[in-house]
Each structure stands twice: as structure tokens, then as C-alpha cells.
Design an enzyme around this catalytic site. Structure first.
Site, PDB file in Angstrom:
ATOM      1  N   LYS A  89       0.839  -1.205   0.000  1.00  0.00           N
ATOM      2  CA  LYS A  89       0.000   0.000   0.000  1.00  0.00           C
ATOM      3  C   LYS A  89       0.872   1.251   0.000  1.00  0.00           C
ATOM      4  CE  LYS A  89      -1.612   1.744   4.057  1.00  0.00           C
ATOM      5  NZ  LYS A  89      -1.438   3.158   4.397  1.00  0.00           N
ATOM      6  N   ASN A  90       1.811   1.314   0.942  1.00  0.00           N
ATOM      7  CA  ASN A  90       2.568   2.558   1.104  1.00  0.00           C
ATOM      8  C   ASN A  90       3.596   2.784  -0.006  1.00  0.00           C
ATOM      9  OD1 ASN A  90       1.073   3.239   3.284  1.00  0.00           O
ATOM     10  ND2 ASN A  90       2.601   2.677   4.826  1.00  0.00           N
ATOM     11  N   ARG A 116      -8.758  -0.098   4.763  1.00  0.00           N
ATOM     12  CA  ARG A 116      -7.955   0.975   4.171  1.00  0.00           C
ATOM     13  C   ARG A 116      -6.582   0.452   3.768  1.00  0.00           C
ATOM     14  NH1 ARG A 116      -6.405   4.676   8.006  1.00  0.00           N
ATOM     15  NH2 ARG A 116      -4.791   4.915   6.472  1.00  0.00           N
ATOM     16  N   ASP A 141       4.714   0.510  12.166  1.00  0.00           N
ATOM     17  CA  ASP A 141       3.523  -0.140  11.612  1.00  0.00           C
ATOM     18  C   ASP A 141       3.392  -1.606  12.042  1.00  0.00           C
ATOM     19  OD1 ASP A 141       2.889   2.219  10.418  1.00  0.00           O
ATOM     20  OD2 ASP A 141       3.558   1.651   8.417  1.00  0.00           O
ATOM     21  N   CYS A 145      -4.451  12.822  13.598  1.00  0.00           N
ATOM     22  CA  CYS A 145      -5.297  11.653  13.401  1.00  0.00           C
ATOM     23  C   CYS A 145      -5.178  10.777  14.638  1.00  0.00           C
ATOM     24  CB  CYS A 145      -4.922  10.912  12.134  1.00  0.00           C
ATOM     25  SG  CYS A 145      -3.355  10.086  12.257  1.00  0.00           S
ATOM     26  N   ARG A 181       0.729  14.526  13.845  1.00  0.00           N
ATOM     27  CA  ARG A 181       1.230  14.389  12.472  1.00  0.00           C
ATOM     28  C   ARG A 181       1.314  15.687  11.670  1.00  0.00           C
ATOM     29  NH1 ARG A 181      -1.096   8.895   9.939  1.00  0.00           N
ATOM     30  NH2 ARG A 181       0.810   9.012   8.736  1.00  0.00           N
TER      31      ARG A 181
HETATM   32  N1  EPU Z   1       6.662  14.625  11.252  1.00  0.00           N
HETATM   33  C1  EPU Z   1       6.775  15.943  11.601  1.00  0.00           C
HETATM   34  N2  EPU Z   1       6.761  16.868  10.597  1.00  0.00           N
HETATM   35  C2  EPU Z   1       6.624  16.532   9.292  1.00  0.00           C
HETATM   36  C3  EPU Z   1       6.497  15.179   8.948  1.00  0.00           C
HETATM   37  C4  EPU Z   1       6.520  14.224   9.952  1.00  0.00           C
HETATM   38  O1  EPU Z   1       6.895  16.298  12.774  1.00  0.00           O
HETATM   39  O2  EPU Z   1       6.606  17.434   8.438  1.00  0.00           O
HETATM   40  C5  EPU Z   1       6.697  13.586  12.315  1.00  0.00           C
HETATM   41  C6  EPU Z   1       5.397  12.802  12.397  1.00  0.00           C
HETATM   42  O3  EPU Z   1       4.433  13.482  13.174  1.00  0.00           O
HETATM   43  C7  EPU Z   1       5.863  11.516  13.022  1.00  0.00           C
HETATM   44  C8  EPU Z   1       7.262  11.332  12.402  1.00  0.00           C
HETATM   45  O4  EPU Z   1       7.651  12.626  11.956  1.00  0.00           O
HETATM   46  O5  EPU Z   1       5.976  11.680  14.406  1.00  0.00           O
HETATM   47  C9  EPU Z   1       7.339  10.377  11.235  1.00  0.00           C
HETATM   48  O6  EPU Z   1       6.292  10.646  10.328  1.00  0.00           O
HETATM   49  P1  EPU Z   1       6.378  10.360   8.767  1.00  0.00           P
HETATM   50  O7  EPU Z   1       6.245  11.641   8.044  1.00  0.00           O
HETATM   51  O8  EPU Z   1       7.572   9.523   8.465  1.00  0.00           O
HETATM   52  O9  EPU Z   1       5.070   9.481   8.536  1.00  0.00           O
HETATM   53  P2  EPU Z   1       4.157   9.556   7.262  1.00  0.00           P
HETATM   54  O10 EPU Z   1       5.013   9.795   6.072  1.00  0.00           O
HETATM   55  O11 EPU Z   1       3.017  10.456   7.522  1.00  0.00           O
HETATM   56  C10 EPU Z   1       4.332   7.029   6.582  1.00  0.00           C
HETATM   57  C11 EPU Z   1       3.389   5.886   6.379  1.00  0.00           C
HETATM   58  C12 EPU Z   1       2.841   5.448   7.733  1.00  0.00           C
HETATM   59  C13 EPU Z   1       4.017   5.020   8.603  1.00  0.00           C
HETATM   60  C14 EPU Z   1       5.026   6.174   8.714  1.00  0.00           C
HETATM   61  C15 EPU Z   1       6.274   5.810   9.492  1.00  0.00           C
HETATM   62  C16 EPU Z   1       2.490   6.280   4.183  1.00  0.00           C
HETATM   63  C17 EPU Z   1       1.331   6.684   3.345  1.00  0.00           C
HETATM   64  N3  EPU Z   1       2.301   6.316   5.495  1.00  0.00           N
HETATM   65  O12 EPU Z   1       3.589   8.078   7.193  1.00  0.00           O
HETATM   66  O13 EPU Z   1       1.979   4.341   7.501  1.00  0.00           O
HETATM   67  O14 EPU Z   1       3.563   4.669   9.886  1.00  0.00           O
HETATM   68  O15 EPU Z   1       5.421   6.614   7.396  1.00  0.00           O
HETATM   69  O16 EPU Z   1       6.913   4.736   8.902  1.00  0.00           O
HETATM   70  O17 EPU Z   1       3.528   5.924   3.657  1.00  0.00           O
HETATM   71  C18 EPU Z   1       0.253   2.833   8.007  1.00  0.00           C
HETATM   72  O18 EPU Z   1       0.450   2.301   6.910  1.00  0.00           O
HETATM   73  O19 EPU Z   1      -0.452   2.304   8.908  1.00  0.00           O
HETATM   74  C19 EPU Z   1       0.898   4.119   8.297  1.00  0.00           C
HETATM   75  C20 EPU Z   1       0.460   4.943   9.255  1.00  0.00           C
END
Ligand code: EPU
Length: 432
Positions: free
Chosen positions: A30-31, A404, A312, A124, A129
Site C-alpha cells: 500500500k505505502n 484501508r 507499523d 489523526c 502528524r
Molecule cells: N513529522 C513531523 N513533521 C513533518 C512530517 C513528519 O513532525 O513534516 C513527524 C510525524 O508526526 C511523526 C514522524 O515525523 O511523528 C514520522 O512521520 P512520517 O512523516 O515519516 O510518517 P508519514 O510519512 O506520515 C508514513 C506511512 C505510515 C508510517 C510512517 C512511518 C504512508 C502513506 N504512510 O507516514 O503508515 O507509519 O510513514 O513509517 O507511507 C500505516 O500504513 O499504517 C501508516 C500509518
């Protein structure tokens, strides 16, 4: 008096006590699929994405691409996108509410049209986030970034290369930056990037589109192109689905062969599976046999960015460790509040105490079926796992979350012998 309870989202009814046995194929990731589908916005040429899992987040992405003007045909696990007629650069209001990953439209829209309007995501169920790093990147890259009326407005007059260091490691932040820079000529440098397999898969696609990309540790050098090309790409296997099925196998003391897995992507998970009492046999480059040695050792788990232990997989391991012989400790370092499954597992008899970002799990001998509620995608999977090993019947409510992100999980579990059934959206639970 007759008491009737209605639930509006579908549920899963799980009968505990069967050992999983057999062989299943893990779906595409998915990701990995989502950023690759968003990459199609960058080009005017046709793209074909293969092994895309059929699930709600993919449907939301396909709907979004269609809204923007792309012609999308989605048959089985193949998604063909003709992005030639994309004319819009604004994503609809409720899209980010339905799917957070819609923020991945920012990079490609800004790159192709010099502007983008995308609703601002809120927090969320797993934490606040923020997307400050995404916006900081676009701003450093020369874009004007404005947040008003709940939306992010981005525009850039002249695209130019940039050197940017992320303050923290972010998966979609890295992907958004890479997507943008694929349409920017000249040499850009990104530092402190995420190197998750899903990011690497996207890089593979961006190379097919004509970008030159080199990765050295957590630094990426990227040289974009003024005319990104169409591509054909098969997405990588879903390492989280594979990990989820492994936990389900070990906890039920089963024996399962998983096909379409990449053991290289699962290093930290396989180590913990072996430590807890799982037996892992790597069968070539895309197949793993999992069984159990009958032990249930407690673990210490600290989630981290790849190649660390994936956040995850935290909920699924927490469910398994509820039954370990001794005390386990799980520390969640990535998200602020990703322990909602604990309250539900406790209803089933698990003994878990959460303090801030740490869960202390006192293993119990047995857990019992109960009516539990899904709060997020991976939490739902942990409840299904608990249901498989509980005494009696578990009703996992609101599996909208599960749908999802997992492609037909209950069918796969059923194929492995689990007694699991999907109940329609309106279920009457109590009689007279
Ligand atoms: N963060 C910030 N600022 C930013 C971006 C992130 O503070 O601008 C923080 C977030 O709040 C979090 C940490 O950095 O505490 C890491 O977040 P990240 O941005 O890496 O997460 P994401 O890109 O929103 C993706 C996956 C998630 C997975 C995370 C971590 C996708 C679509 N989603 O989320 O997947 O948990 O990376 O590996 O790729 C899931 O599939 O269940 C899922 C939540």
C-alpha cells in the site's frame, strides 16, 4: 424488552484457537503504491502500475487522480493512468480527511503546474502528524507557501534545484520532495532522508521517468528532467502485511509459507520474530516459511525509522506479547499516541500498562474473546491477531480501518484455516 444494537461499519467475527497452516501470497505494498500513483501526475505519458492492492486508500487515490483530470483504468491489481488531460491543481476538500496520503499530490502538482492547493491535514488517531517539513522543503525550494482557510497554497515562479536537510526523518516528506524535484532540472541534494523500502521503490520509478537519482546513506542526489516520462512499474511486496501474517502464524503456533515477500525488507521484524520463538526459513529471494518453536519469549522493542523496527508492526507485536512468558517493553518513538489498541486488548484480558510512549506488557496465559473496536489500521490488525488466539469469539468492530490498508486479510487468514467471518455493516448484537 428487546434490546437491539446496530453498528454502521462492517465487523469481523473471529473464533480463536486454530493454528494457521498453509501458503499465501502477500499483496503489493500500500505505502509503495500510493506515492507511485501520485508520480503519474508528473508526466503527460501513460503509466502502468502493477500489483497494486485493491483497497480503500488506492480507491481514494484513483478518485483523486480522476478528479484532477486523469483517465484511470483500474482492473484487478493493475492501474493504468493517462495523465495527459490533468488540468486542475487543486485537490478536493474532503480528500485529505479521507486519506492523509493525499498530501503526496503537493509535490507533483507544484512540479507540473507551478502551483498546488491541497487541504491541510489535521491530526489523526495516532498523533498530531504535522507537515512542517514538507512545507519547509517547498519554501526552501523557492515556492511561496501559504496556509489559509484550512488549505495549503503553493506556487513557484521558476523551479530551481535546492539543497535541503530535513530536521527529522519523514517518509512522505521525503517522497513529496523527490516527486517535486523529478520535474526540476539541475542537481539537488536532500539530506537526512527516509530510506524505507517504499521510498526506494518510488526512486526506482522516478529513475524510469528520467530523473537521475543517487542514494548515499541518508543523502539523495537528484537531477530532474523538464519532461518526466511515462513508466511501467510493479510495486514491492507489502512488508507490513507479511509481518502481520508472520505474527499471526507464530502466535497461533502455526506453519505458513508466505510468497511474494522480500526478506531484505524485513530484517528488524524477522529478528524479533526469531527472538520471540518463531522459526524463520528464507526460501529464496521472495518466499519465507514461518513456524514456531513453542516458546513465547518476552521482548524489548523500540520502534525506529527503517532499517529500525517499523512502527507499523508495533500493535501486532504488542498483541502477541500479551501472551509471552514474562514482561515485555515496547517503546513507540515515531508517533505520539499509537497505543489505542492497548485498551481494547485489555478488554480481552491482556495486562498492559502504558506510560507516555512506553508499554509494559505482563504476559498472561490466556486471553478471551470480547467485543473490541478498531481505532486505526494497524490497531485493527492487532485485534484480529488477538482474536485468533483468544478463547472464544471476538468481534472486531469498525474494520473500515483494516480495509484501508490490508487487501482481503480475512480471506488470506481463512485460507490458512482461521475461523473468521465478515459481518455486514448493520449487525444486531443483542437479542431479547
Ligand atoms: N513529522 C513531523 N513533521 C513533518 C512530517 C513528519 O513532525 O513534516 C513527524 C510525524 O508526526 C511523526 C514522524 O515525523 O511523528 C514520522 O512521520 P512520517 O512523516 O515519516 O510518517 P508519514 O510519512 O506520515 C508514513 C506511512 C505510515 C508510517 C510512517 C512511518 C504512508 C502513506 N504512510 O507516514 O503508515 O507509519 O510513514 O513509517 O507511507 C500505516 O500504513 O499504517 C501508516 C500509518
Amino acid at each position: 424488552m428487546r434490546i437491539t444494537t446496530y453498528y454502521t461499519s462492517e465487523s469481523l467475527l473471529v473464533e480463536g484457537g486454530t493454528r494457521l497452516k498453509g501458503r499465501v501470497r502477500v499483496s503489493g505494498s500500500k505505502n509503495a503504491s500510493l506515492p507511485v500513483l501520485f508520480a503519474t501526475i508528473l508526466t503527460e505519458e501513460r503509466c502502468l502500475v502493477e500489483d497494486v492492492p485493491v483497497l480503500l486508500d488506492v480507491k481514494n487515490t484513483v478518485d483523486l487522480l480522476t478528479f484532477l483530470g486523469a483517465e484511470v483504468s483500474w482492473e484487478g491489481n493493475r492501474v493504468q493512468v493517462d495523465p495527459k488531460d490533468i488540468k486542475r491543481w487543486d485537490t478536493p476538500k474532503d480528500t485529505v480527511r479521507r486519506m492523509r496520503a493525499s498530501i503526496l499530490s503537493m509535490g507533483p502538482l507544484l512540479s507540473r503546474f507551478g502551483r498546488a492547493v491541497v487541504p491541510m491535514p489535521g491530526g489523526c488517531s495516532i498523533g498530531p502528524r504535522p507537515i512542517d517539513q514538507h512545507l519547509k522543503f517547498f519554501s526552501e525550494a523557492g515556492a511561496r507557501v501559504e496556509v489559509r482557510d484550512g488549505k495549503v497554497f503553493l506556487d513557484v515562479e521558476r523551479k530551481r534545484p535546492v539543497e535541503f536537510t530535513f530536521d527529522l526523518i519523514t517518509v512522505t516528506g521525503t517522497e513529496n520532495a523527490l516527486l517535486y524535484l523529478t520535474g526540476v532540472e539541475g542537481r539537488s541534494v536532500l539530506r537526512n532522508v527516509a530510506i524505507e523500502p517504499e521510498v526506494m521503490d518510488l526512486i526506482e520509478v522516478l529513475r524510469k521517468m528520467g530523473a537521475e537519482v543517487e542514494v548515499e546513506g541518508r543523502t539523495v542526489l537528484i537531477r530532474g528532467t523538464s519532461a518526466p516520462k511515462g513508466f511501467t512499474h510493479r510495486v514491492i511486496p507489502d512488508r507490513i502485511e507479511a509481518g502481520t501474517l508472520m505474527v499471526a502464524t507464530v502466535v497461533t503456533e502455526g506453519e505458513v509459507i508466505l510468497d511474494n515477500v522480500n526478506p531484505e525488507h524485513l530484517g528488524a521484524v524477522l529478528e524479533k520474530i526469531e527472538e520471540v520463538g518463531g522459526v524463520v526459513e528464507i526460501r529464496g529471494k521472495d518466499s519465507i516459511r514461518i513456524s514456531s518453536n513453542g516458546k513465547r519469549n518476552p521482548l524489548e522493542i523500540i520502534t525506529g525509522e527503517y532499517p529500525g523496527f517499523p512502527t507499523d508492526m508495533q500493535a501486532q507485536f504488542t498483541a502477541m506479547l500479551s501472551l509471552a512468558e514474562g514482561r515485555s517493553r515496547v517503546v513507540e518513538t515515531i508517533f505520539e499516541s499509537r497505543f489505542h489498541h492497548v485498551a481494547e486488548l485489555s478488554k480481552m484480558g491482556a495486562n498492559i500498562k502504558v506510560k507516555g510512549r512506553e508499554a509494559l506488557i505482563e504476559g498472561v496465559e490466556r486471553i478471551f474473546g470480547a467485543e473490541v473496536h478498531s481505532t486505526d489500521l494497524r490497531a485493527s490488525a492487532s485485534l484480529v491477531i488477538a482474536g485468533l488466539v483468544a478463547e472464544g469469539t471476538t468481534l472486531v468492530r469498525d474494520i473500515y480501518h483494516l480495509d484501508r490498508g490490508y487487501e482481503r486479510l480475512e480471506e488470506k487468514l481463512k485460507k490458512l484455516g482461521a475461523r473468521i467471518e465478515r459481518l455486514p455493516s448493520k449487525v444486531t448484537l443483542s437479542g431479547s
